[in-house]
Design an enzyme around this catalytic site. Structure first.
Site, PDB file in Angstrom:
ATOM      1  N   ASN A 149      35.981  19.660  39.124  1.00  0.00           N
ATOM      2  CA  ASN A 149      36.882  18.101  39.508  1.00  0.00           C
ATOM      3  C   ASN A 149      35.929  17.420  39.577  1.00  0.00           C
ATOM      4  O   ASN A 149      36.433  16.254  39.305  1.00  0.00           O
ATOM      5  CB  ASN A 149      37.729  18.055  40.237  1.00  0.00           C
ATOM      6  CG  ASN A 149      39.507  18.382  40.027  1.00  0.00           C
ATOM      7  OD1 ASN A 149      39.356  18.919  39.175  1.00  0.00           O
ATOM      8  ND2 ASN A 149      39.812  18.868  40.729  1.00  0.00           N
ATOM      9  N   ALA A 178      36.306   4.332  30.686  1.00  0.00           N
ATOM     10  CA  ALA A 178      36.465   2.836  31.908  1.00  0.00           C
ATOM     11  C   ALA A 178      38.644   2.365  31.834  1.00  0.00           C
ATOM     12  O   ALA A 178      38.570   2.753  31.428  1.00  0.00           O
ATOM     13  CB  ALA A 178      35.880   1.746  31.155  1.00  0.00           C
ATOM     14  N   CYS A 215      44.153  15.124  43.498  1.00  0.00           N
ATOM     15  CA  CYS A 215      43.409  16.409  43.268  1.00  0.00           C
ATOM     16  C   CYS A 215      41.170  15.582  43.476  1.00  0.00           C
ATOM     17  O   CYS A 215      40.752  15.816  44.935  1.00  0.00           O
ATOM     18  CB  CYS A 215      43.235  16.736  41.943  1.00  0.00           C
ATOM     19  SG  CYS A 215      44.672  18.202  41.920  1.00  0.00           S
ATOM     20  N   LYS A 237      48.985   9.148  36.298  1.00  0.00           N
ATOM     21  CA  LYS A 237      48.245   8.731  34.810  1.00  0.00           C
ATOM     22  C   LYS A 237      49.243   9.333  33.609  1.00  0.00           C
ATOM     23  O   LYS A 237      50.723   9.689  34.213  1.00  0.00           O
ATOM     24  CB  LYS A 237      47.366  10.612  34.624  1.00  0.00           C
ATOM     25  CG  LYS A 237      47.808  11.067  35.029  1.00  0.00           C
ATOM     26  CD  LYS A 237      46.542  12.230  34.479  1.00  0.00           C
ATOM     27  CE  LYS A 237      47.639  13.810  34.874  1.00  0.00           C
ATOM     28  NZ  LYS A 237      46.954  14.336  34.029  1.00  0.00           N
TER      29      LYS A 237
HETATM   30  P1  NAD Z   1      52.294  20.237  46.193  1.00  0.00           P
HETATM   31  O1  NAD Z   1      52.432  19.690  47.203  1.00  0.00           O
HETATM   32  O2  NAD Z   1      53.417  19.634  44.935  1.00  0.00           O
HETATM   33  O3  NAD Z   1      53.514  21.877  46.675  1.00  0.00           O
HETATM   34  C1  NAD Z   1      52.840  22.415  48.268  1.00  0.00           C
HETATM   35  C2  NAD Z   1      54.523  23.227  48.291  1.00  0.00           C
HETATM   36  O4  NAD Z   1      53.602  23.900  49.225  1.00  0.00           O
HETATM   37  C3  NAD Z   1      55.619  22.352  48.517  1.00  0.00           C
HETATM   38  O5  NAD Z   1      56.516  22.269  47.957  1.00  0.00           O
HETATM   39  C4  NAD Z   1      55.878  22.115  50.113  1.00  0.00           C
HETATM   40  O6  NAD Z   1      56.685  22.457  50.861  1.00  0.00           O
HETATM   41  C5  NAD Z   1      55.281  24.032  49.590  1.00  0.00           C
HETATM   42  N1  NAD Z   1      54.641  24.469  51.091  1.00  0.00           N
HETATM   43  C6  NAD Z   1      54.158  24.392  52.337  1.00  0.00           C
HETATM   44  N2  NAD Z   1      53.938  25.028  53.391  1.00  0.00           N
HETATM   45  C7  NAD Z   1      54.428  26.098  53.062  1.00  0.00           C
HETATM   46  C8  NAD Z   1      54.248  27.570  53.038  1.00  0.00           C
HETATM   47  N3  NAD Z   1      53.794  27.607  54.618  1.00  0.00           N
HETATM   48  N4  NAD Z   1      55.177  28.699  53.456  1.00  0.00           N
HETATM   49  C9  NAD Z   1      55.719  28.160  51.635  1.00  0.00           C
HETATM   50  N5  NAD Z   1      55.145  26.746  51.126  1.00  0.00           N
HETATM   51  C10 NAD Z   1      55.102  25.417  51.771  1.00  0.00           C
HETATM   52  O7  NAD Z   1      51.040  20.805  45.857  1.00  0.00           O
HETATM   53  P2  NAD Z   1      50.124  20.934  44.378  1.00  0.00           P
HETATM   54  O8  NAD Z   1      49.991  19.824  44.013  1.00  0.00           O
HETATM   55  O9  NAD Z   1      50.997  21.773  44.199  1.00  0.00           O
HETATM   56  O10 NAD Z   1      49.149  21.490  44.585  1.00  0.00           O
HETATM   57  C11 NAD Z   1      48.803  22.865  45.678  1.00  0.00           C
HETATM   58  C12 NAD Z   1      46.906  23.124  45.600  1.00  0.00           C
HETATM   59  O11 NAD Z   1      46.802  23.230  44.559  1.00  0.00           O
HETATM   60  C13 NAD Z   1      45.904  22.066  46.172  1.00  0.00           C
HETATM   61  O12 NAD Z   1      45.350  22.845  46.991  1.00  0.00           O
HETATM   62  C14 NAD Z   1      45.825  21.367  44.707  1.00  0.00           C
HETATM   63  O13 NAD Z   1      43.927  20.510  45.759  1.00  0.00           O
HETATM   64  C15 NAD Z   1      45.447  22.953  44.444  1.00  0.00           C
HETATM   65  N6  NAD Z   1      45.853  22.088  42.501  1.00  0.00           N
HETATM   66  C16 NAD Z   1      46.212  20.920  42.526  1.00  0.00           C
HETATM   67  C17 NAD Z   1      46.388  20.426  41.315  1.00  0.00           C
HETATM   68  C18 NAD Z   1      47.705  19.755  40.482  1.00  0.00           C
HETATM   69  O14 NAD Z   1      47.156  18.923  39.228  1.00  0.00           O
HETATM   70  N7  NAD Z   1      48.559  19.384  40.938  1.00  0.00           N
HETATM   71  C19 NAD Z   1      45.565  21.336  39.729  1.00  0.00           C
HETATM   72  C20 NAD Z   1      44.966  22.597  40.474  1.00  0.00           C
HETATM   73  C21 NAD Z   1      45.006  22.724  41.656  1.00  0.00           C
END
Ligand code: NAD
Length: 447
Positions: A214, A258, A266, A331
């Site tokens: 990233n 740009a 992220c 995006k």
């Molecule tokens: P998000 O916020 O869309 O979803 C997270 C979910 O976790 C929520 O629904 C929340 O209610 C749930 N949650 C919180 N505490 C919990 C618990 N104790 N038990 C069960 N569920 C619980 O997050 P996301 O975008 O899916 O990202 C998740 C991780 O993946 C992050 O670390 C992010 O950096 C990484 N990531 C995200 C992307 C992306 O494009 N969104 C891509 C790669 C990696």
């Protein structure tokens, strides 16, 4: 295999659905009851192309189930994924409270050896902390049980997440125990049939790999924005420069646009968290800090262009003007507005006393949730509707439907006949030929 996934957001839901699609038995667990209730009825809470029918089909087939009952999910899974959010803490480091809460839950409920897979983006060393938390819970229960913690960072892109998950470029697995690595190889084998996509490594390298990926992409964007800012001062066009350098295979065509700055859930937080990790280890991450600083400045650039244009006029500058804003999501092909450049722009326009008529193909509900009803914002049902009564048009997100508007119609609709193109979608000459003033990013004419 029997899989449980903690966190049913972009990553957890897409991963769970794709694993079910290839035949695994998946239980998705979330603390958000409304989300789980909706999913049980086939309502997908996010916009992600192709996801909804896949969720519905796998749910109907009984391979994809949803629950808020963590104990049930732990009892189900031989592989337990952690896919909860890791938002930035106040100091920029990753907030691990959700990850560690899941680790505690797992430790409280496991009854047999499992592989715990960290899919959330987490700082180097987090797998050790997850292991410690689970071990402490087991000790408190007086239970001895072998378990593994593996790092399996996620590289999916919002807007193309299902495709990325079904056809990954690579599957990075950081495991210190070969048996745990072998279990994940079996789990992911259906996604690696055409050629070997696995990259096995130690846990810490896997954790760092995600941040490096990233940070590299964010660096490319900030680099191009820096070149754009130079182009504006020397009378060059960054779009020409982009074409001139992208053909070099060492540079490549991807991520050299740009624009109005990067956003999303992220890049901003991951660049910050990596910089924070570096400082915690006594290293000054000059490049990463510059990437972030350039991006922060870039998010304010569209407004600077707007202000400069209106300060030349005779009236009160931006105050009282009405801006049509096309694109609110960070995006295209997503409804996600986390850290979106549009949010900075709207705040600046409102601060300056302007009004906004905004349209986004998918992010309208999200915009309503974030901004609510306010007198200086009209959320419009179409791109065309956003133009009604507007003085100027600002493009913030490069959705396909914004790519070829009828410029003559734009000219007739906009009171001040001016377009601020934050994503360099248009050919300046074509826009100007229709009688509109044009501002792009780094297009040699605005400073
Ligand atoms: P998000 O916020 O869309 O979803 C997270 C979910 O976790 C929520 O629904 C929340 O209610 C749930 N949650 C919180 N505490 C919990 C618990 N104790 N038990 C069960 N569920 C619980 O997050 P996301 O975008 O899916 O990202 C998740 C991780 O993946 C992050 O670390 C992010 O950096 C990484 N990531 C995200 C992307 C992306 O494009 N969104 C891509 C790669 C990696």
């Amino acid at each position: 295999m029997r899989v449980a996934i903690f966190g049913t957001g972009y990553v957890g839901l897409v991963t769970g659905t794709c694993l079910a699609e290839v035949g695994h038995e998946v239980v998705c667990v979330d603390v958000d009851e409304a989300k789980i209730r909706g999913l049980e009825q086939g309502v997908v809470p996010i916009y992600e192309p192709g996801l909804e029918p896949m969720v519905q089909a796998n749910h109907a087939a009984g391979r994809l189930r949803f629950t808020t009952d963590a104990a049930r999910a732990v009892a189900h899974g031989e592989v337990l994924f952690i896919a909860v959010g890791t938002p930035p803490d106040e100091d920029g480091s990753a907030d691990l409270q959700y990850v560690l809460a899941v680790a505690r839950t797992i430790g409280r409920h496991i009854e047999r050896p499992v592989v715990v897979v960290d899919k959330s983006t987490v700082p180097v060393g987090t797998a050790d902390r997850v292991r410690e938390v689970i071990a402490a819970e087991l000790a408190a229960r007086g239970v001895e049980m072998p378990f593994d913690v593996v790092s399996n960072p996620e590289f999916l892109k919002e807007g193309d997440a299902v495709n990325d998950c079904m056809r990954p470029d690579r599957i990075v697995i950081g495991a210190d125990n070969p048996e745990a690595a072998a279990r994940l190889r079996r789990l992911y084998a259906p996604f690696s049939r055409n050629h070997d996509r696995f990259v096995f490594m130690d846990v810490r390298s896997a954790e760092l790999t995600k941040y490096a990926a990233n940070a590299m992409l964010a660096t490319k964007i900030s680099f191009m924005n820096e070149i754009a800012n130079i182009a504006e001062r020397v009378g060059a066009d960054v779009e020409m420069v982009r074409k001139g350098i992208g053909s070099d295979p060492r540079i490549g065509w991807h991520f050299i646009y740009a624009g109005a700055g990067y956003g999303g859930s992220c890049f901003p937080k991951d660049v910050q968290a990596l910089a924070r990790t570096a400082r915690q280890h006594g290293y000054v991450p000059q490049l990463l800090e510059a990437v972030e600083a350039v991006n922060d400045r870039q998010k304010g650039h569209l407004f600077e262009l707007i202000q400069r244009h209106y300060d030349r006029g005779e009236d009160e500058g931006v105050r009282g003007k009405v801006f049509a804003v096309w694109g609110l999501a960070f995006k295209p092909d997503t409804d996600d507005m986390r850290e979106a450049s549009s949010r900075r722009l709207l705040a600046q326009l409102w601060e300056a006393g302007a009004r906004v008529r905004a349209y986004d193909p998918e992010a309208m509900d999200e915009a309503m949730r974030i901004f609510g009803q306010r007198p200086d914002l009209e959320l419009c049902p179409s791109a065309q509707a956003a133009l009604e009564g507007a003085d100027a048009l600002v493009i913030v997100t490069e959705w396909k439907e914004f790519r070829s508007p009828d410029f003559a119609r734009l000219q007739a609709a906009l009171g001040d006949a001016v377009v601020f193109d934050g994503r360099n979608l248009y050919d300046p000459q074509e826009v100007e030929a229709a009688g509109l003033a044009y501002y792009g990013i780094g297009r040699g004419r605005s400073v």
